[in-house]
Design a protein around this motif. Structure first.
Motif, short mmCIF file in Angstrom:
data_model
loop_
_atom_site.label_atom_id
_atom_site.label_comp_id
_atom_site.label_asym_id
_atom_site.label_seq_id
_atom_site.Cartn_x
_atom_site.Cartn_y
_atom_site.Cartn_z
N PHE A 69 43.09 0.81 16.69
CA PHE A 69 41.67 0.62 16.36
C PHE A 69 40.82 1.72 17.00
CE2 PHE A 69 42.63 -3.63 14.82
CZ PHE A 69 41.62 -3.85 13.89
N THR A 70 41.06 1.98 18.30
CA THR A 70 40.31 3.03 18.98
C THR A 70 40.55 4.38 18.32
OG1 THR A 70 40.53 1.83 21.07
CG2 THR A 70 39.84 4.13 21.20
N GLY A 71 41.81 4.66 18.01
CA GLY A 71 42.16 5.96 17.46
C GLY A 71 41.56 6.21 16.08
N LEU A 72 41.70 5.25 15.18
CA LEU A 72 41.22 5.46 13.82
C LEU A 72 39.70 5.53 13.79
CD1 LEU A 72 43.66 3.14 11.84
CD2 LEU A 72 43.67 5.65 11.98
N MET A 73 39.03 4.71 14.61
CA MET A 73 37.57 4.82 14.67
C MET A 73 37.15 6.14 15.30
SD MET A 73 36.33 0.94 15.62
CE MET A 73 34.61 1.45 15.70
N SER A 74 37.92 6.65 16.27
CA SER A 74 37.62 7.95 16.88
C SER A 74 37.74 9.07 15.86
CB SER A 74 38.58 8.23 18.05
OG SER A 74 38.36 7.32 19.11
N ALA A 75 38.71 8.96 14.96
CA ALA A 75 38.93 10.01 13.97
C ALA A 75 37.77 10.14 13.00
CB ALA A 75 40.23 9.74 13.21
N PHE A 76 37.16 9.01 12.63
CA PHE A 76 36.14 9.05 11.59
C PHE A 76 34.72 8.89 12.13
CE2 PHE A 76 40.01 7.99 9.34
CZ PHE A 76 39.94 8.86 8.25
N LEU A 77 34.59 8.62 13.42
CA LEU A 77 33.27 8.55 14.02
C LEU A 77 33.19 9.65 15.07
CD1 LEU A 77 32.95 4.66 14.28
CD2 LEU A 77 32.04 6.17 12.52
N ASP A 78 33.31 9.31 16.33
CA ASP A 78 33.38 10.29 17.40
C ASP A 78 34.05 9.61 18.57
OD1 ASP A 78 32.20 11.66 19.98
OD2 ASP A 78 32.01 13.10 18.34
N ASN A 79 34.95 10.33 19.25
CA ASN A 79 35.80 9.62 20.20
C ASN A 79 35.10 9.17 21.48
OD1 ASN A 79 35.57 12.16 21.33
ND2 ASN A 79 37.76 12.63 21.27
N ALA A 80 33.99 9.82 21.88
CA ALA A 80 33.32 9.40 23.11
C ALA A 80 32.64 8.03 22.96
CB ALA A 80 32.33 10.46 23.58
N PRO A 81 31.77 7.83 21.96
CA PRO A 81 31.19 6.49 21.81
C PRO A 81 32.21 5.44 21.44
CG PRO A 81 30.54 7.91 19.99
CD PRO A 81 31.18 8.79 21.01
N THR A 82 33.27 5.82 20.69
CA THR A 82 34.31 4.85 20.35
C THR A 82 35.05 4.39 21.59
OG1 THR A 82 34.59 5.89 18.18
CG2 THR A 82 36.36 4.47 18.94
N TYR A 83 35.36 5.31 22.49
CA TYR A 83 35.98 4.94 23.76
C TYR A 83 35.11 3.94 24.51
CZ TYR A 83 37.69 5.51 28.59
OH TYR A 83 38.17 5.28 29.87
N LEU A 84 33.81 4.23 24.56
CA LEU A 84 32.90 3.35 25.28
C LEU A 84 32.85 1.96 24.64
CD1 LEU A 84 30.83 2.96 27.50
CD2 LEU A 84 29.09 3.94 26.01
N LEU A 85 32.87 1.90 23.31
CA LEU A 85 32.87 0.62 22.61
C LEU A 85 34.06 -0.24 23.03
CD1 LEU A 85 31.89 1.61 18.95
CD2 LEU A 85 30.57 0.18 20.50
N PHE A 86 35.26 0.34 22.99
CA PHE A 86 36.45 -0.44 23.29
C PHE A 86 36.63 -0.67 24.80
CE2 PHE A 86 37.29 0.67 18.94
CZ PHE A 86 37.89 -0.48 18.45
N PHE A 87 36.12 0.24 25.60
CA PHE A 87 36.11 0.03 27.05
C PHE A 87 35.31 -1.22 27.37
CE2 PHE A 87 34.49 0.65 31.34
CZ PHE A 87 35.58 1.16 32.03
N GLU A 88 34.14 -1.36 26.77
CA GLU A 88 33.32 -2.55 26.98
C GLU A 88 33.95 -3.78 26.33
OE1 GLU A 88 30.86 -2.80 28.88
OE2 GLU A 88 30.28 -0.72 29.26
N LEU A 89 34.59 -3.61 25.19
CA LEU A 89 35.24 -4.72 24.51
C LEU A 89 36.38 -5.29 25.37
CD1 LEU A 89 35.02 -6.17 21.75
CD2 LEU A 89 36.92 -4.75 20.98
N ALA A 90 37.03 -4.42 26.14
CA ALA A 90 38.12 -4.85 27.01
C ALA A 90 37.62 -5.45 28.33
CB ALA A 90 39.05 -3.69 27.30
N GLY A 91 36.33 -5.57 28.48
CA GLY A 91 35.76 -6.19 29.67
C GLY A 91 34.88 -5.28 30.48
#
Length: 490
Positions: A386-408
């Motif tokens: 999920f993180t990877g595919l969203m990073s590919a089509f969006l941008d990896n920095a905000p996507t990382y932050l999204l899933f970092f927060e999603l993981a707690g």
């Protein structure tokens, strides 16, 4: 002349907008009562999905703007980003009021964006002062050497820095070859993405993690073996393809004296070491002094680190001869674009982060369910993809932050008990950012430079097909690889 005037008018309008926003922010700060410092966080559980539309709209604009309306985007991307950010802030004012919105904006700008852009700025400036000159023969061995050097150096000088230092020598070396597109594609994958997986200096998403409390050397200790495996296989694939293509090339012209390879601007290597030292010092030095600005704790070590990084960048500009940057084709436009777009991203993402923090009570409960078991245990493989595919089509920095927060969002928990989850997020964001031109900031920059130098680069979807053919099998291998941290499917 008319185009130049329009360009100047566009820049002046951008500058005017930025000054007005700054003046308005300062004015509001001077009028706020003291009890505004106790402003509470936003209630993400009470928000619904439409509050995420400005963030989605901004990311879609970044993805499609350069492709569908390139000229308009180039002249007005700052206004577009500002419009989406203002729309997000307006929705927050409607939802929570002006005080809470201003407190959230101050937190996003000071605690999240400032350190992020200062590091990118300093690395971009310092790396732009390193110039490699001389004649390099376009053999598979020399190409492999440049790609391997860039892959290793990306975690030290950043993917943007390594790409900007090495892409022009690589293009000069291969300018006479008929088949050189694959060289640039593998360069983007390795140097602009995979090679940056081992430190916060390497890739923007990892620096976002560092700003949120992840140890500087955590990724170095945790995913070094996966990075070596992926990078090693990619280099082997490159050698096989380049040798095959090289055999169909006409013989190299060895006439004339060859200019020796030289590295100029070596002082900037010391400045890069100073950047690394400043980051490490800020992680170790904890004076327990903080400045409270509308509820945001601005730690003294972070303030000092940012100031030191700006001084290092200034020293690079002052001490590096101008001709080195001119020979590198250095301009301020790429970092200006990154600064404006990410300012918009860090503002528009405010309501999204609030909803993610609400967990199962928030609008993104479905996404949390997709990456977690019913008992709350994370699905590491799902986080990776999920993180990877969203990073590919969006941008990896905000996507990382999204899933970092999603993981707690708790760095200590994620580095220890949930280390597999953080590793999955880190690998997905860094590795899969190579799947498209828009997955990571250097990708499109390298493609543009290559096109300007006569390389026939594929279209957006053409690159996606080529990169996917190489990378997806490696990502499947990585998913089932019995090497810790193992990506559990549960």
């Amino acid at each position: 002349m008319a185009r130049s005037k329009r360009r100047e008018g566009s820049l002046a309008a951008d500058s005017l907008v930025q000054r007005c926003v700054l003046v308005l922010a300062v004015f509001c700060l001077t009028l706020l009562p003291q009890n505004a410092l106790a402003a509470t966080g936003l209630d993400g559980a009470a928000m619904r999905w439409p509050y995420a539309l400005p963030f989605a709209g901004l990311l879609l604009s970044i993805a499609l703007g350069p492709l569908l309306f390139a000229k308009f985007w180039h002249h007005h991307y700052g206004k577009i980003a500002a419009a989406w950010a203002l729309l997000a802030l307006a929705s927050l004012v409607f939802f929570a009021g002006g005080m809470a919105t201003l407190a959230a904006l101050v937190h996003a700008m000071l605690a999240e964006y400032l350190g992020f852009i200062v590091l990118l700025f300093s690395l971009y400036v310092v790396a732009g002062g390193i110039l490699i000159t001389g004649d390099i023969k376009a053999t598979p061995a020399s190409n492999l050497g440049i790609l391997a050097l860039g892959t290793f150096g990306a975690s030290v000088v950043g993917t943007t820095g390594a790409a900007m230092i090495l892409i022009r020598p690589l293009l000069r070396a291969n300018r006479l070859r008929r088949h050189n597109t694959h060289v640039v594609i593998l360069f983007i994958i390795l140097v602009a993405n995979v090679g940056g997986a081992l430190s916060p200096l390497g890739d923007p998403p990892l620096f976002v993690g560092f700003l949120h409390g992840v140890d500087f050397f955590w990724t170095t200790r945790t995913i070094w073996l996966q990075t070596v495996i992926v990078a090693g296989l990619l280099l082997a694939i490159f050698v096989a393809v380049d040798v095959w293509r090289f055999r169909s090339e006409p013989p190299l012209d060895d006439t004339g004296p060859a200019q020796p390879v030289r590295v100029r601007g070596l002082l900037n290597l010391l400045l890069i070491a100073a950047i690394v030292a400043s980051l490490l010092a800020s992680a170790l030095w904890k004076p327990a002094i903080a400045f409270d600005i509308l509820g945001t704790k601005l730690e003294l070590e972070d303030v000092v680190r940012n100031l030191v990084l700006l001084v290092i960048a200034a020293l690079s500009v002052w001490l590096t001869p101008d001709e080195h940057r001119q020979a590198n084709g250095f301009t301020w436009e790429p970092i200006r674009e990154v600064a404006k777009l990410f300012a918009g991203i860090f503002v528009a993402i405010i309501p999204v982060i609030a909803m993610l923090k609400a967990g199962h009570d928030g609008a993104f409960a479905w996404l949390l369910s997709a990456v977690t078991e019913p008992n709350g245990a994370p699905r590491e493989a799902a986080y990776f993809w999920f993180t990877g595919l969203m990073s590919a089509f969006l941008d990896n920095a905000p996507t990382y932050l999204l899933f970092f927060e999603l993981a707690g969002g708790d760095p200590r928990l994620l580095m220890h008990e949930l280390s597999g989850t953080l590793a999955s997020i880190s690998m997905g964001a860094v590795y899969m950012g190579a799947l498209t031109y828009i997955g990571n900031a250097p990708n499109f920059m390298v493609s543009s430079i290559a096109s300007e130098n006569g390389v026939e680069m594929p279209s957006f979807f053409g690159y996606l097909l080529r990169a996917g053919a190489v990378l997806v099998p490696l990502f499947l291998l990585l998913t089932f690889l019995p090497v810790a941290p193992i990506l559990q499917w549960h």
